[in-house]
Motif scaffolding. Structure first.
Motif, PDB file in Angstrom:
ATOM      1  N   SER A  32      23.743 -26.493  35.933  1.00  0.00           N
ATOM      2  CA  SER A  32      22.887 -27.350  34.846  1.00  0.00           C
ATOM      3  C   SER A  32      23.799 -28.594  34.746  1.00  0.00           C
ATOM      4  CB  SER A  32      22.763 -26.143  33.586  1.00  0.00           C
ATOM      5  OG  SER A  32      24.440 -25.830  33.457  1.00  0.00           O
ATOM      6  N   ILE A  33      25.239 -28.200  34.848  1.00  0.00           N
ATOM      7  CA  ILE A  33      26.045 -29.583  34.682  1.00  0.00           C
ATOM      8  C   ILE A  33      25.715 -30.808  35.695  1.00  0.00           C
ATOM      9  CG2 ILE A  33      28.436 -30.559  35.009  1.00  0.00           C
ATOM     10  CD1 ILE A  33      29.367 -27.587  33.742  1.00  0.00           C
ATOM     11  N   ILE A  35      22.708 -31.156  36.637  1.00  0.00           N
ATOM     12  CA  ILE A  35      21.277 -31.707  36.164  1.00  0.00           C
ATOM     13  C   ILE A  35      21.744 -32.711  35.274  1.00  0.00           C
ATOM     14  CG2 ILE A  35      19.324 -31.209  34.659  1.00  0.00           C
ATOM     15  CD1 ILE A  35      19.055 -28.582  36.350  1.00  0.00           C
ATOM     16  N   ILE A  36      22.897 -32.479  34.479  1.00  0.00           N
ATOM     17  CA  ILE A  36      23.148 -33.496  33.436  1.00  0.00           C
ATOM     18  C   ILE A  36      23.531 -34.880  34.029  1.00  0.00           C
ATOM     19  CG2 ILE A  36      24.735 -34.022  31.376  1.00  0.00           C
ATOM     20  CD1 ILE A  36      22.863 -32.155  30.695  1.00  0.00           C
ATOM     21  N   SER A  52      12.756 -35.191  25.964  1.00  0.00           N
ATOM     22  CA  SER A  52      12.981 -33.867  26.192  1.00  0.00           C
ATOM     23  C   SER A  52      11.793 -32.908  26.715  1.00  0.00           C
ATOM     24  CB  SER A  52      13.352 -33.470  24.825  1.00  0.00           C
ATOM     25  OG  SER A  52      12.509 -33.454  23.953  1.00  0.00           O
ATOM     26  N   GLU A  53      10.397 -33.448  26.368  1.00  0.00           N
ATOM     27  CA  GLU A  53       9.543 -32.505  26.908  1.00  0.00           C
ATOM     28  C   GLU A  53       9.413 -32.546  28.524  1.00  0.00           C
ATOM     29  OE1 GLU A  53       9.082 -34.937  24.936  1.00  0.00           O
ATOM     30  OE2 GLU A  53       7.503 -36.332  25.365  1.00  0.00           O
ATOM     31  N   MET A  55      12.067 -32.069  30.239  1.00  0.00           N
ATOM     32  CA  MET A  55      13.505 -31.423  30.628  1.00  0.00           C
ATOM     33  C   MET A  55      13.111 -29.821  30.829  1.00  0.00           C
ATOM     34  SD  MET A  55      15.932 -33.555  31.138  1.00  0.00           S
ATOM     35  CE  MET A  55      17.370 -31.989  31.432  1.00  0.00           C
ATOM     36  N   GLU A  56      12.056 -29.520  31.896  1.00  0.00           N
ATOM     37  CA  GLU A  56      11.721 -28.301  32.400  1.00  0.00           C
ATOM     38  C   GLU A  56      12.061 -28.084  33.710  1.00  0.00           C
ATOM     39  OE1 GLU A  56       9.525 -26.497  30.735  1.00  0.00           O
ATOM     40  OE2 GLU A  56       8.046 -27.489  29.647  1.00  0.00           O
ATOM     41  N   ALA A  57      12.333 -26.729  34.058  1.00  0.00           N
ATOM     42  CA  ALA A  57      12.926 -26.568  35.328  1.00  0.00           C
ATOM     43  C   ALA A  57      12.056 -26.896  36.457  1.00  0.00           C
ATOM     44  CB  ALA A  57      13.070 -24.950  35.430  1.00  0.00           C
TER      45      ALA A  57
ATOM     46  N   ARG B 116      18.617  -8.502  42.141  1.00  0.00           N
ATOM     47  CA  ARG B 116      18.194  -8.462  43.564  1.00  0.00           C
ATOM     48  C   ARG B 116      19.338  -7.625  43.918  1.00  0.00           C
ATOM     49  NH1 ARG B 116      18.021 -14.755  44.552  1.00  0.00           N
ATOM     50  NH2 ARG B 116      16.562 -15.197  43.143  1.00  0.00           N
ATOM     51  N   VAL B 230      19.871 -26.395  29.196  1.00  0.00           N
ATOM     52  CA  VAL B 230      19.563 -27.946  29.653  1.00  0.00           C
ATOM     53  C   VAL B 230      17.890 -28.305  29.734  1.00  0.00           C
ATOM     54  CG1 VAL B 230      19.284 -26.806  32.340  1.00  0.00           C
ATOM     55  CG2 VAL B 230      20.104 -29.454  31.806  1.00  0.00           C
ATOM     56  N   PHE B 231      17.307 -27.036  29.940  1.00  0.00           N
ATOM     57  CA  PHE B 231      15.748 -27.333  29.810  1.00  0.00           C
ATOM     58  C   PHE B 231      15.389 -27.483  28.337  1.00  0.00           C
ATOM     59  CE2 PHE B 231      16.574 -25.689  34.233  1.00  0.00           C
ATOM     60  CZ  PHE B 231      16.464 -26.983  34.727  1.00  0.00           C
ATOM     61  N   VAL B 232      15.615 -28.403  27.756  1.00  0.00           N
ATOM     62  CA  VAL B 232      15.317 -28.390  26.241  1.00  0.00           C
ATOM     63  C   VAL B 232      13.978 -28.086  25.690  1.00  0.00           C
ATOM     64  CG1 VAL B 232      17.382 -29.763  25.628  1.00  0.00           C
ATOM     65  CG2 VAL B 232      15.524 -30.799  26.450  1.00  0.00           C
ATOM     66  N   ALA B 233      12.923 -28.538  26.654  1.00  0.00           N
ATOM     67  CA  ALA B 233      11.781 -28.262  26.116  1.00  0.00           C
ATOM     68  C   ALA B 233      11.381 -26.644  25.718  1.00  0.00           C
ATOM     69  CB  ALA B 233      10.610 -28.696  27.009  1.00  0.00           C
ATOM     70  N   MET B 256      25.546 -30.517  26.136  1.00  0.00           N
ATOM     71  CA  MET B 256      24.395 -30.720  26.789  1.00  0.00           C
ATOM     72  C   MET B 256      23.045 -31.168  25.836  1.00  0.00           C
ATOM     73  SD  MET B 256      24.124 -28.023  30.113  1.00  0.00           S
ATOM     74  CE  MET B 256      25.517 -27.623  31.005  1.00  0.00           C
ATOM     75  N   LYS B 259      23.576 -34.409  24.304  1.00  0.00           N
ATOM     76  CA  LYS B 259      23.133 -35.645  25.300  1.00  0.00           C
ATOM     77  C   LYS B 259      21.838 -35.461  25.445  1.00  0.00           C
ATOM     78  CE  LYS B 259      24.070 -37.247  29.936  1.00  0.00           C
ATOM     79  NZ  LYS B 259      24.175 -38.675  29.324  1.00  0.00           N
ATOM     80  N   LEU B 260      21.162 -34.466  25.436  1.00  0.00           N
ATOM     81  CA  LEU B 260      19.621 -34.251  25.796  1.00  0.00           C
ATOM     82  C   LEU B 260      18.791 -34.251  24.737  1.00  0.00           C
ATOM     83  CD1 LEU B 260      19.777 -31.629  28.582  1.00  0.00           C
ATOM     84  CD2 LEU B 260      19.693 -33.839  29.049  1.00  0.00           C
ATOM     85  N   ALA B 261      18.876 -33.681  23.625  1.00  0.00           N
ATOM     86  CA  ALA B 261      17.914 -33.585  22.556  1.00  0.00           C
ATOM     87  C   ALA B 261      18.779 -33.860  21.180  1.00  0.00           C
ATOM     88  CB  ALA B 261      17.277 -32.211  22.508  1.00  0.00           C
ATOM     89  N   GLN B 264      15.951 -33.994  18.176  1.00  0.00           N
ATOM     90  CA  GLN B 264      15.228 -32.437  18.022  1.00  0.00           C
ATOM     91  C   GLN B 264      16.129 -31.451  17.404  1.00  0.00           C
ATOM     92  OE1 GLN B 264      13.362 -32.058  21.875  1.00  0.00           O
ATOM     93  NE2 GLN B 264      11.834 -30.749  20.712  1.00  0.00           N
ATOM     94  N   ASP B 453      29.907 -44.580  29.052  1.00  0.00           N
ATOM     95  CA  ASP B 453      29.360 -45.442  29.868  1.00  0.00           C
ATOM     96  C   ASP B 453      29.183 -46.907  29.278  1.00  0.00           C
ATOM     97  OD1 ASP B 453      28.842 -43.273  31.428  1.00  0.00           O
ATOM     98  OD2 ASP B 453      26.456 -43.190  30.775  1.00  0.00           O
ATOM     99  N   ARG B 484      35.696 -37.206  35.199  1.00  0.00           N
ATOM    100  CA  ARG B 484      35.405 -36.188  34.749  1.00  0.00           C
ATOM    101  C   ARG B 484      36.895 -35.439  34.374  1.00  0.00           C
ATOM    102  NH1 ARG B 484      31.041 -32.168  37.147  1.00  0.00           N
ATOM    103  NH2 ARG B 484      29.662 -33.757  36.733  1.00  0.00           N
ATOM    104  N   TYR B 489      33.662 -23.186  33.385  1.00  0.00           N
ATOM    105  CA  TYR B 489      32.069 -23.271  33.181  1.00  0.00           C
ATOM    106  C   TYR B 489      31.784 -23.256  31.521  1.00  0.00           C
ATOM    107  CZ  TYR B 489      31.585 -18.574  31.191  1.00  0.00           C
ATOM    108  OH  TYR B 489      31.490 -17.444  30.326  1.00  0.00           O
TER     109      TYR B 489
END
Lengths: 74, 499
Positions: A32-33, A35-36, A52-53, A55-57, B116, B230-233, B256, B259-261, B264, B453, B484, B489
């Motif tokens: 995930s890092i 991906i950022i 944001s919509e 931001m899907e896998a 698995r 990360v997949f904010v939607a 995260m 930054k991303l949302a 929202q 940035d 960085r 983690y």
């Protein structure tokens, strides 16, 4: 597609092969890092904001899926 | 009887789930993106799985290694293992093969549960989804309910392994009573209500998230599980679906989301009761941004460790700025301070002491490691590496980790104070302050900094600005720009890599 590959190389230098895997997260190619970092690099390079919509896998699983997402946003 | 009083009578988390399965069977216990389980359903599945484990030969005290699948199956499996009398040993989702081997061997595990199979396969293995296969019938449920009532506080419930960036991992033993006490600390710390629905998008194999889950189950409230933010939607869709009222995060996940949302997240301000954070210090910039985005939400930072969990909580969104404060101890926890000679002291801002904790949340010790246990305890308290003091209002202030605090000409400098000041300079994204050897003064502060940035600041620029914010001796002698900061983690800065 070559251009995008270069952008991703800059974002995540540890990944050498962006073409083989069709599911980056499942295969452990990126986390995930990463991906950022990819989002930042893509946003800067193409001068876009990834909404944001999007931001899907599914949009981050392969070179093609990332390419398709960028085309939708541009 | 109130919920809190009921919690005080519980001896194990599975006993609490059994209780709520009878009292409020239709209340949501846990949901993920695929399914939602009520307390009634969760207990039936845990009971069915416990029954299967016992039938297959799992005995009291057997260790079962459980690889995190970050879903309801993982919750049911954890509860089933503990109900069967076995000991759960959680592993991270993306664990390396060598670590699986190390932990299975060091705990002498009899069973490995994962999404698995593990290719090495000498050990007996099961798919974690089997925990969702068999709902116990009424007779088995009744027998398992009685079994849950009999689990004593002193029963070993789990062994949590530290992630360990260097050397061998430590296995921290947690008894049923420890899990209850930590859960009470959280319920009290965040003022958790029974109606709360909390999103947990961080790994349940880690003590922070696992304990939030336990707190919700002790309280009879609900959790929604997700694998990352990360997949904010998906995050916000799930929050909407289950009407989430609280979020549990670690600093990396917070960064995260910010930054991303940010917009929202901000739109949820009137629907969120609280956001709780822990496991690593939160960068000051992120804290300030979260306060701006969620002005009406209680924002808690928890202090604690896997060995002595969630001992202090601080709402940092109450309009009061308290630099380096970690809050007041919760009811279960009492603190004390030790001097460099190992004796108890009255610590103060001028003479901080090593912080130690006493209370029912404390682990009985590390698994099969007497040497480390001797280092862990002092006069019955769990000793930390943190230099701190408590003020007259009971608030605890932390200067930093013992090895991280900089001793400059005999005066102590808290790296966090330098970092907070540096982080407030426009253009700086984040910083880490570490000691640098100095012939005259012993140690002097050195600052690693990451720029935002487009920012263009030199070490000299930062030096000039810091002189207006800090006493001269606290201003770093050396400035190093890096891309960085090295972090674990969960967002903890790996200072050793910078020294």
């Amino acid at each position: 597609m070559d251009e995008l590959e270069n952008v991703l190389r800059t974002a995540v230098p540890k990944v050498k092969d962006w073409r083989t895997s069709q599911n980056y997260l499942e295969d452990g190619v990126i986390d995930s890092i990463d991906i950022i970092s990819m989002v930042s690099e893509i946003s800067d390079h193409y001068d876009i904001d990834i909404p944001s919509e999007e931001m899907e896998a599914e949009n981050f699983c392969s070179l093609q899926s990332i390419y398709d997402m960028i085309q939708r946003i541009l | 009887m109130t919920d809190t009083q009921k919690g005080a009578n519980m001896h194990s988390i599975i006993q609490a789930v059994a209780h709520w399965s009878a009292q409020t069977p239709d209340t949501l216990c846990a949901a993920d993106s695929r399914r939602a389980l009520t307390y009634g359903e969760m207990f039936r599945l845990a009971a069915g799985f416990a029954d299967d484990l016992i039938s297959s030969g799992i005995r009291e005290g057997d260790r079962v290694v459980l690889r995190n699948s970050q879903d309801t199956a993982y919750v049911a499996a954890t509860l089933g293992i503990q109900l069967a009398g076995a000991v759960s040993v959680p592993l991270e989702k993306n664990v390396a093969e060598a670590r699986i081997r190390e932990i299975c061997e060091s705990t002498d595990a009899v069973l490995y549960l994962a999404a698995r199979p593990w290719e090495e396969g000498k050990l007996r293995q099961m798919k974690i989804s089997e925990a969702l296969q068999h709902e116990a019938d009424d007779a088995v449920c009744a027998a398992m309910r009685e079994r849950a009532e009999q689990i004593p506080e002193g029963k070993m419930a789990e062994i949590l392994f530290s992630t360990g960036t260097t050397g061998k991992s430590k296995g921290i033993v947690l008894q049923s009573g420890n899990n209850i006490a930590v859960a009470q600390n959280i319920i009290e710390g965040v003022e958790m209500k029974k109606e709360n629905v909390e999103l947990i998008p961080i790994p349940l194999s880690h003590s922070h998230a696992l304990r939030t889950l336990y707190a919700a189950m002790l309280n009879g409230s609900s959790v929604v599980l997700m694998d990352g933010v990360v997949f904010v939607a998906k995050v916000f869709a799930l929050m909407e679906k289950y009407q989430v009222t609280a979020i549990d995060l670690v600093p990396a996940a917070l960064a995260m989301l910010l930054k991303l949302a940010p917009d929202q997240l901000s739109s949820w301000d009137d629907r969120l009761d609280y956001v709780e954070l822990g496991s690593a210090p939160i960068p000051e910039g992120d804290k300030a941004m979260l306060c701006r985005l969620l002005p009406g939400t209680r924002l808690y930072n928890f202090y604690g460790s896997t060995e002595s969990g969630r001992t202090c909580a601080l709402n940092f969104n109450d309009g009061v700025v308290r630099r380096a404060c970690i809050g007041k101890p919760v009811s279960n926890a009492s603190c004390e301070f030790f001097g460099s000679d190992g004796k108890r002291i009255e610590a103060s801002a001028e003479h901080p002491g090593v912080l130690a904790w006493r209370g029912p949340m404390n682990t009985p010790g590390y698994f099969h490691d007497e040497e480390k246990n001797r280092e862990l305890f002092r006069d019955g308290s769990i000793i930390t590496q943190d230099l701190a003091y408590q003020d007259e209002d009971g608030m605890i202030y932390m200067l930093g980790r013992q090895g991280d605090v900089i001793t400059c000409g005999g005066t102590k400098i808290a790296p966090t104070e330098v970092e907070e000041a540096a982080d407030s300079i426009p253009g700086i994204a984040e910083t880490a302050c570490v000691p640098e050897a100095d012939e005259m003064l012993g140690q002097v502060p050195k600052l690693y900094y990451v720029l935002e940035d487009g920012a263009n600041l030199t070490g000299q620029d930062i030096d000039e600005k810091l002189r207006g914010l800090l006493e001269g001796y606290k201003v770093p002698r050396t400035f190093v720009q890096i891309d960085r900061l090295p972090k674990t983690y969960n967002g903890k800065i790996q200072r050793n890599k910078l020294k």
